[in-house]
Design an enzyme around this catalytic site. Structure first.
Site, PDB file in Angstrom:
ATOM      1  N   VAL A  91      72.056 -17.752  71.324  1.00 46.89           N
ATOM      2  CA  VAL A  91      70.947 -18.676  71.576  1.00 46.89           C
ATOM      3  C   VAL A  91      70.761 -19.601  70.370  1.00 46.89           C
ATOM      4  O   VAL A  91      70.621 -20.821  70.515  1.00 46.89           O
ATOM      5  CB  VAL A  91      69.644 -17.926  71.943  1.00 46.89           C
TER       6      VAL A  91
ATOM      7  N   ASP B 299      62.267 -15.810  73.236  1.00 45.54           N
ATOM      8  CA  ASP B 299      61.999 -14.713  74.167  1.00 45.54           C
ATOM      9  C   ASP B 299      60.533 -14.598  74.567  1.00 45.54           C
ATOM     10  O   ASP B 299      60.173 -13.655  75.272  1.00 45.54           O
ATOM     11  CB  ASP B 299      62.490 -13.374  73.565  1.00 45.54           C
TER      12      ASP B 299
ATOM     13  N   GLY C 141      74.719 -10.634  61.386  1.00 54.16           N
ATOM     14  CA  GLY C 141      74.152 -11.028  62.684  1.00 54.16           C
ATOM     15  C   GLY C 141      74.738 -12.324  63.246  1.00 54.16           C
ATOM     16  O   GLY C 141      74.410 -12.709  64.369  1.00 54.16           O
TER      17      GLY C 141
ATOM     18  N   PRO D  12      70.927 -12.690  58.421  1.00 53.05           N
ATOM     19  CA  PRO D  12      71.918 -11.990  57.608  1.00 53.05           C
ATOM     20  C   PRO D  12      73.322 -12.168  58.176  1.00 53.05           C
ATOM     21  O   PRO D  12      73.482 -12.293  59.399  1.00 53.05           O
ATOM     22  CB  PRO D  12      71.502 -10.515  57.709  1.00 53.05           C
TER      23      PRO D  12
HETATM   24  C1  LIG Z   1      60.997 -20.725  78.738  1.00 54.66           C
HETATM   25  C2  LIG Z   1      62.349 -21.041  78.063  1.00 54.66           C
HETATM   26  C3  LIG Z   1      62.030 -21.147  76.570  1.00 54.66           C
HETATM   27  C4  LIG Z   1      63.126 -21.807  75.760  1.00 54.66           C
HETATM   28  O1  LIG Z   1      64.097 -21.117  75.496  1.00 54.66           O
HETATM   29  O2  LIG Z   1      62.962 -22.976  75.397  1.00 54.66           O
HETATM   30  C5  LIG Z   1      63.395 -19.996  78.341  1.00 54.66           C
HETATM   31  C6  LIG Z   1      63.153 -18.643  78.309  1.00 54.66           C
HETATM   32  C7  LIG Z   1      64.041 -17.600  78.673  1.00 54.66           C
HETATM   33  N1  LIG Z   1      65.325 -17.788  79.151  1.00 54.66           N
HETATM   34  C8  LIG Z   1      65.862 -16.578  79.485  1.00 54.66           C
HETATM   35  C9  LIG Z   1      67.073 -16.365  80.139  1.00 54.66           C
HETATM   36  C10 LIG Z   1      68.078 -17.305  80.376  1.00 54.66           C
HETATM   37  N2  LIG Z   1      68.121 -18.581  79.828  1.00 54.66           N
HETATM   38  C11 LIG Z   1      69.255 -19.201  80.208  1.00 54.66           C
HETATM   39  C12 LIG Z   1      69.617 -20.522  79.848  1.00 54.66           C
HETATM   40  C13 LIG Z   1      68.808 -21.513  79.353  1.00 54.66           C
HETATM   41  N3  LIG Z   1      67.483 -21.364  79.053  1.00 54.66           N
HETATM   42  C14 LIG Z   1      66.904 -22.554  78.776  1.00 54.66           C
HETATM   43  C15 LIG Z   1      65.553 -22.789  78.550  1.00 54.66           C
HETATM   44  C16 LIG Z   1      64.501 -21.891  78.588  1.00 54.66           C
HETATM   45  N4  LIG Z   1      64.624 -20.547  78.582  1.00 54.66           N
HETATM   46  C17 LIG Z   1      63.053 -22.308  78.588  1.00 54.66           C
HETATM   47  C18 LIG Z   1      62.602 -22.655  80.018  1.00 54.66           C
HETATM   48  C19 LIG Z   1      63.393 -23.797  80.610  1.00 54.66           C
HETATM   49  C20 LIG Z   1      63.173 -24.037  82.069  1.00 54.66           C
HETATM   50  O3  LIG Z   1      62.587 -23.213  82.779  1.00 54.66           O
HETATM   51  O4  LIG Z   1      63.586 -25.106  82.538  1.00 54.66           O
HETATM   52  C21 LIG Z   1      67.923 -23.670  78.884  1.00 54.66           C
HETATM   53  C22 LIG Z   1      67.555 -24.514  80.119  1.00 54.66           C
HETATM   54  C23 LIG Z   1      67.937 -24.593  77.698  1.00 54.66           C
HETATM   55  C24 LIG Z   1      68.361 -23.974  76.381  1.00 54.66           C
HETATM   56  O5  LIG Z   1      68.022 -22.815  76.084  1.00 54.66           O
HETATM   57  O6  LIG Z   1      69.047 -24.719  75.639  1.00 54.66           O
HETATM   58  C25 LIG Z   1      69.263 -22.881  79.041  1.00 54.66           C
HETATM   59  C26 LIG Z   1      70.268 -23.505  80.030  1.00 54.66           C
HETATM   60  C27 LIG Z   1      70.966 -24.620  79.320  1.00 54.66           C
HETATM   61  C28 LIG Z   1      72.094 -25.239  80.060  1.00 54.66           C
HETATM   62  O7  LIG Z   1      72.891 -24.580  80.681  1.00 54.66           O
HETATM   63  O8  LIG Z   1      72.241 -26.456  79.945  1.00 54.66           O
HETATM   64  C29 LIG Z   1      70.001 -18.315  81.044  1.00 54.66           C
HETATM   65  C30 LIG Z   1      71.326 -18.646  81.691  1.00 54.66           C
HETATM   66  C31 LIG Z   1      72.482 -18.611  80.730  1.00 54.66           C
HETATM   67  O9  LIG Z   1      72.328 -18.138  79.599  1.00 54.66           O
HETATM   68  O10 LIG Z   1      73.560 -19.010  81.173  1.00 54.66           O
HETATM   69  C32 LIG Z   1      69.260 -17.120  81.167  1.00 54.66           C
HETATM   70  C33 LIG Z   1      69.582 -15.891  82.041  1.00 54.66           C
HETATM   71  C34 LIG Z   1      69.319 -16.227  83.538  1.00 54.66           C
HETATM   72  C35 LIG Z   1      67.865 -16.601  83.869  1.00 54.66           C
HETATM   73  O11 LIG Z   1      66.957 -15.870  83.461  1.00 54.66           O
HETATM   74  O12 LIG Z   1      67.662 -17.639  84.550  1.00 54.66           O
HETATM   75  C36 LIG Z   1      64.922 -15.550  79.133  1.00 54.66           C
HETATM   76  C37 LIG Z   1      65.177 -14.064  79.261  1.00 54.66           C
HETATM   77  C38 LIG Z   1      64.656 -13.539  80.582  1.00 54.66           C
HETATM   78  C39 LIG Z   1      64.852 -12.041  80.691  1.00 54.66           C
HETATM   79  O13 LIG Z   1      64.844 -11.330  79.675  1.00 54.66           O
HETATM   80  O14 LIG Z   1      64.974 -11.600  81.838  1.00 54.66           O
HETATM   81  C40 LIG Z   1      63.802 -16.214  78.626  1.00 54.66           C
HETATM   82  C41 LIG Z   1      62.488 -15.583  78.196  1.00 54.66           C
HETATM   83  C42 LIG Z   1      61.586 -15.393  79.394  1.00 54.66           C
HETATM   84  O15 LIG Z   1      61.742 -15.996  80.465  1.00 54.66           O
HETATM   85  O16 LIG Z   1      60.650 -14.587  79.235  1.00 54.66           O
HETATM   86  N1  LIG Z   2      65.573 -19.066  75.797  1.00 55.44           N
HETATM   87  C1  LIG Z   2      66.767 -18.793  76.202  1.00 55.44           C
HETATM   88  O1  LIG Z   2      67.469 -19.652  76.660  1.00 55.44           O
HETATM   89  C2  LIG Z   2      67.254 -17.394  76.124  1.00 55.44           C
HETATM   90  C3  LIG Z   2      66.577 -16.509  75.340  1.00 55.44           C
HETATM   91  N2  LIG Z   2      67.048 -15.280  75.160  1.00 55.44           N
HETATM   92  C4  LIG Z   2      66.332 -14.453  74.153  1.00 55.44           C
HETATM   93  O2  LIG Z   2      66.615 -15.046  72.851  1.00 55.44           O
HETATM   94  C5  LIG Z   2      66.783 -14.042  71.870  1.00 55.44           C
HETATM   95  C6  LIG Z   2      68.129 -14.227  71.142  1.00 55.44           C
HETATM   96  O3  LIG Z   2      69.196 -14.082  72.053  1.00 55.44           O
HETATM   97  P1  LIG Z   2      70.698 -13.926  71.544  1.00 55.44           P
HETATM   98  O4  LIG Z   2      71.063 -15.024  70.640  1.00 55.44           O
HETATM   99  O5  LIG Z   2      71.532 -13.678  72.735  1.00 55.44           O
HETATM  100  O6  LIG Z   2      70.533 -12.541  70.717  1.00 55.44           O
HETATM  101  P2  LIG Z   2      71.486 -11.771  69.709  1.00 55.44           P
HETATM  102  O7  LIG Z   2      71.114 -10.341  69.743  1.00 55.44           O
HETATM  103  O8  LIG Z   2      72.918 -12.162  69.928  1.00 55.44           O
HETATM  104  O9  LIG Z   2      71.084 -12.378  68.291  1.00 55.44           O
HETATM  105  C7  LIG Z   2      69.881 -12.069  67.668  1.00 55.44           C
HETATM  106  C8  LIG Z   2      69.991 -12.560  66.251  1.00 55.44           C
HETATM  107  O10 LIG Z   2      68.762 -12.462  65.578  1.00 55.44           O
HETATM  108  C9  LIG Z   2      69.007 -12.005  64.245  1.00 55.44           C
HETATM  109  N3  LIG Z   2      67.734 -11.474  63.733  1.00 55.44           N
HETATM  110  C10 LIG Z   2      66.985 -10.457  64.231  1.00 55.44           C
HETATM  111  N4  LIG Z   2      65.865 -10.324  63.496  1.00 55.44           N
HETATM  112  C11 LIG Z   2      65.906 -11.281  62.535  1.00 55.44           C
HETATM  113  C12 LIG Z   2      65.033 -11.636  61.471  1.00 55.44           C
HETATM  114  N5  LIG Z   2      63.882 -10.997  61.260  1.00 55.44           N
HETATM  115  N6  LIG Z   2      65.403 -12.669  60.647  1.00 55.44           N
HETATM  116  C13 LIG Z   2      66.556 -13.331  60.855  1.00 55.44           C
HETATM  117  N7  LIG Z   2      67.416 -13.021  61.842  1.00 55.44           N
HETATM  118  C14 LIG Z   2      67.090 -12.020  62.673  1.00 55.44           C
HETATM  119  C15 LIG Z   2      70.107 -10.988  64.427  1.00 55.44           C
HETATM  120  O11 LIG Z   2      70.762 -10.733  63.192  1.00 55.44           O
HETATM  121  C16 LIG Z   2      70.999 -11.766  65.405  1.00 55.44           C
HETATM  122  O12 LIG Z   2      71.757 -12.731  64.710  1.00 55.44           O
HETATM  123  C17 LIG Z   2      66.644 -12.720  72.590  1.00 55.44           C
HETATM  124  O13 LIG Z   2      65.326 -12.268  72.336  1.00 55.44           O
HETATM  125  C18 LIG Z   2      66.823 -13.038  74.073  1.00 55.44           C
HETATM  126  O14 LIG Z   2      66.031 -12.227  74.882  1.00 55.44           O
HETATM  127  C19 LIG Z   2      68.217 -14.878  75.733  1.00 55.44           C
HETATM  128  C20 LIG Z   2      68.927 -15.720  76.550  1.00 55.44           C
HETATM  129  C21 LIG Z   2      68.485 -17.041  76.818  1.00 55.44           C
END
Ligand SMILES: C[C@@]1(CC(=O)O)c2cc3[nH]c(cc4nc(cc5[nH]c(cc(n2)[C@H]1CCC(=O)O)[C@@](C)(CC(=O)O)[C@@H]5CCC(=O)O)C(CC(=O)O)=C4CCC(=O)O)c(CCC(=O)O)c3CC(=O)O
Ligand SMILES: NC(=O)C1=CN([C@@H]2O[C@H](COP(=O)(O)OP(=O)(O)OC[C@H]3O[C@@H](n4cnc5c(N)ncnc54)[C@H](O)[C@@H]3O)[C@@H](O)[C@H]2O)C=CC1
Length: 247
Positions: A32, A117, A55, A52
């Site tokens: 991420v 997250d 990670g 670190p």
């Molecule tokens: C709220 C938001 C906050 C933020 O991150 O800014 C957020 C939150 C969370 N995402 C989670 C999961 C996934 N996120 C992705 C992918 C993306 N996530 C992105 C944005 C956002 N993700 C924001 C809302 C955006 C919106 O709603 O439009 C994208 C669009 C942009 C980017 O991150 O760059 C990027 C696609 C980029 C691209 O492809 O172009 C995938 C798919 C994949 O990885 O392939 C999955 C798994 C499948 C699924 O869950 O759909 C979880 C864990 C849920 C769990 O634990 O179950 C949380 C936390 C939660 O929901 O609590």
């Molecule tokens: N918004 C989104 O699009 C998405 C969000 N997530 C969430 O984002 C988070 C990160 O996902 P990933 O990159 O896949 O996880 P990951 O487990 O691959 O990486 C986590 C990283 O955080 C580092 N870390 C943990 N505590 C730290 C601290 N106190 N200071 C500095 N570094 C620290 C670890 O060393 C590791 O590099 C997770 O909580 C996951 O649930 C996951 C998928 C999509």
């Protein structure tokens, strides 16, 4: 009585945030964080990443050591890191309690923060983005379906005309010319009406023909367009551009 479009609350304010040279802190070094680096570096920000070494995922290591676009701090996050006056903080860590805590401190210090997250702790969400030069198209589902946002974005991107990013760039150059021909601030109205009419009269296919112009052809076009601008007319595309070369 005039009726206006109703206001529909509950959305996000979608903006194109100008982050050139701004200081962005990323906490975490997994996949991420790797995506965050790409997003903010494409917007020309200055990135510090705290995590670190053990990670760091492969892509983050590449951005640090090969692309050299990240100032990397090899340790866990500590509160005093936020004394550095960051313009934006992005956390992407696998420690939920710590995520919440960092988000909370940023809120107290009024630093805009995205906590990957914890949607409720985010001041802004990332969007699924398509980029072609100066053209950026982004999709938000407001946290409802990130993967769905990705799929909608792909569908939109696949329906765009070929070369649209280059057309946008060429139109930017044309607009700059119009400002050179008629720089008066007070002439904004006529400038805008003329550019709007050109876009509408030429249409997609007409504007797309800008893409293939040589420098000489472009110069001739500007000469004709400038004369037309002075009369307030928009000439038909065929009279100012060379005939389309058949492929
Ligand atoms: C709220 C938001 C906050 C933020 O991150 O800014 C957020 C939150 C969370 N995402 C989670 C999961 C996934 N996120 C992705 C992918 C993306 N996530 C992105 C944005 C956002 N993700 C924001 C809302 C955006 C919106 O709603 O439009 C994208 C669009 C942009 C980017 O991150 O760059 C990027 C696609 C980029 C691209 O492809 O172009 C995938 C798919 C994949 O990885 O392939 C999955 C798994 C499948 C699924 O869950 O759909 C979880 C864990 C849920 C769990 O634990 O179950 C949380 C936390 C939660 O929901 O609590
Ligand atoms: N918004 C989104 O699009 C998405 C969000 N997530 C969430 O984002 C988070 C990160 O996902 P990933 O990159 O896949 O996880 P990951 O487990 O691959 O990486 C986590 C990283 O955080 C580092 N870390 C943990 N505590 C730290 C601290 N106190 N200071 C500095 N570094 C620290 C670890 O060393 C590791 O590099 C997770 O909580 C996951 O649930 C996951 C998928 C999509």
């Amino acid at each position: 009585m005039t009726s206006y479009a109703p206001i529909r609350p509950g959305g996000s304010l979608i903006l194109a945030w100008q982050t050139k040279g701004r200081k962005v802190l990323i906490v975490g070094g997994g996949q991420v964080a790797a995506g965050r680096i790409v997003s903010v570096k494409e917007a020309d920000a200055q990135v510090t990443l705290i995590c670190p070494e053990k990670g760091l995922c492969h892509e983050v290591k590449h951005r640090i050591h090969v692309d050299k676009v990240v100032n990397w701090v090899d340790r866990w996050f500590q509160d005093s890191d936020l004394d550095q006056h960051y313009d934006m903080v992005l956390t992407a860590i696998d420690d939920h309690e710590e995520s919440l805590r960092i988000g909370q401190i940023c809120r107290e210090r009024r630093i805009p923060v995205n906590v990957a997250d914890v949607p409720s702790m985010c001041d802004f969400y990332f969007m699924s983005q398509h980029r072609d030069g100066p053209l950026q198209i982004a999709v938000s589902t407001n946290g409802q379906g990130p993967k769905l946002a990705n799929m909608i974005r792909q569908k939109i991107a696949s329906s765009l005309p070929q070369g649209i990013g280059e057309t946008v760039r060429r139109m930017g150059a044309l607009r700059a010319k119009v400002r050179q021909w008629d720089p008066e601030i007070s002439n904004s109205g006529p400038r805008m009406r003329w550019v709007t009419k050109l876009c509408e009269d030429w249409g997609w296919s007409g504007m797309a023909r800008l893409n293939n112009l040589s420098q000489d052809e472009e110069k001739d076009m500007y000469t004709s367009l400038q004369k037309a601008y002075e009369t307030g007319e928009v000439p038909p595309v065929d009279t100012v551009l060379p005939e389309e070369k058949s492929a």
